[in-house]
Design a protein around this motif. Structure first.
Motif: not given
Length: 320
Positions: A169-195
């Protein structure tokens, strides 16, 4: 004449004094004999008072400890039930504990009323009260452990799928910013990344190290090259297992992937009352994931920064 008067006065005084001493001795003896039973019983009375004070002190202390334990359990129940999206399994677990606590509280109130009447209690009644308190204490201690309050958001990222879609898609990918945007103020989260990982790719290693520094749980598997030249680094199995076993820790599960292989796991999670969100690039997202999600976010709308780091594909065909 003078000597006769003196003699008469002396005899009178002697007779009166002797009579007074006799009466005094008689009265004193009666008093002493009357006090002897009291004096003999005094040590027993003192021991009874000391025993009663000791029992009262222990009983009140035990009653206060149980009340504090019940208060702590009830506070945790209130905190769990106050969550607006508390899922069904937690409520089902709380029901028997809540009923048991209410029953113990009623019995504890009855014990408290009887404790107030202990100064007039017999030794048998004291022993009965002590045994009842011990039984109540055992009931409080035998209550099952309550589930811990859940975090607001559990994020599961399918690295290979997400990075490949972002590059297409030619899209940027910045995880801290992306997850803040998706979280909608929910700062209490755990992140699991698989690769998958290529041990010879320094850029990948640095990228994954940065994710770990951010506090993400990074699950990796080395790329396997087969004899025909095809390559595989598929962590779908690990991600599915974690979804099925960890979802109860979160109010909401957020999956970052468009892979339809996760649909059965998401269907089960939703059936348990857990809120489900999916974020992916709509053109490469399986329709079933969109249908199952309580909230779907099209990442094509994400206006962030950062260039996606190329990650190993889940599977590549043999070169040829």
């Amino acid at each position: 004449m003078s000597m006769g008067r003196t003699s008469t006065f002396s005899l009178t005084w002697l007779w009166t004094g002797s009579l007074a001493l006799g009466v005094t001795a008689l009265v004193t003896r009666q008093v002493v004999w009357g006090l002897l039973p009291v004096a003999a019983a005094y040590p027993a009375i003192r021991r009874r008072e000391e025993q009663l004070c000791q029992v009262l002190g222990q009983s009140w202390q035990q009653q206060e400890q149980m009340a504090a334990q019940l208060g702590a359990i009830q506070a945790r129940i209130d905190a769990l039930e106050a969550r607006p999206t508390s899922h069904l399994s937690v409520r089902q677990q709380l029901a028997p504990t809540t009923q048991a606590i209410q029953q113990i509280q009623r019995r504890l109130k009855a014990v408290e009323l009887r404790l107030n009447a202990l100064p007039q209690a017999t030794p048998e009644e004291l022993e009965s009260m002590r045994a009842q308190l011990q039984r109540l204490q055992q009931q409080v201690e035998s209550q099952p452990a309550l589930p811990s309050p859940r975090k607001a958001l559990g994020v599961f990222i399918d690295g290979a799928n997400l990075h490949a879609s972002a590059q297409q898609s030619g899209s940027p990918l910045d995880y801290p910013g992306l997850l803040s945007w998706l979280g909608q103020g929910r700062t209490e989260m755990e992140v699991h990344f698989y690769s998958g990982t290529d041990p010879h790719n320094l850029g990948q290693r640095r990228f994954l190290a940065e994710l770990r520094k951010l506090g993400y749980r990074v699950v990796t598997k080395p790329v396997v090259t087969r004899a025909d030249g095809s390559r595989k680094a598929n962590l779908d199995g690990e991600l599915i297992v974690d979804l099925m076993t960890l979802y109860s820790r979160y109010e909401t599960v957020l999956l970052l992937s468009g892979d339809g292989d996760f649909a059965p796991a998401l269907r089960h999670i939703r059936s348990q009352g857990c809120r489900l969100e999916v974020a992916a690039y709509r053109p490469s997202t399986h329709p079933e994931l969109i249908r199952l999600a309580d909230r779907f976010v099209d990442l094509c709308a994400w206006q962030g920064t950062g260039i996606p780091v190329p990650l190993p594909a889940k599977q590549t065909a043999a070169s040829g």
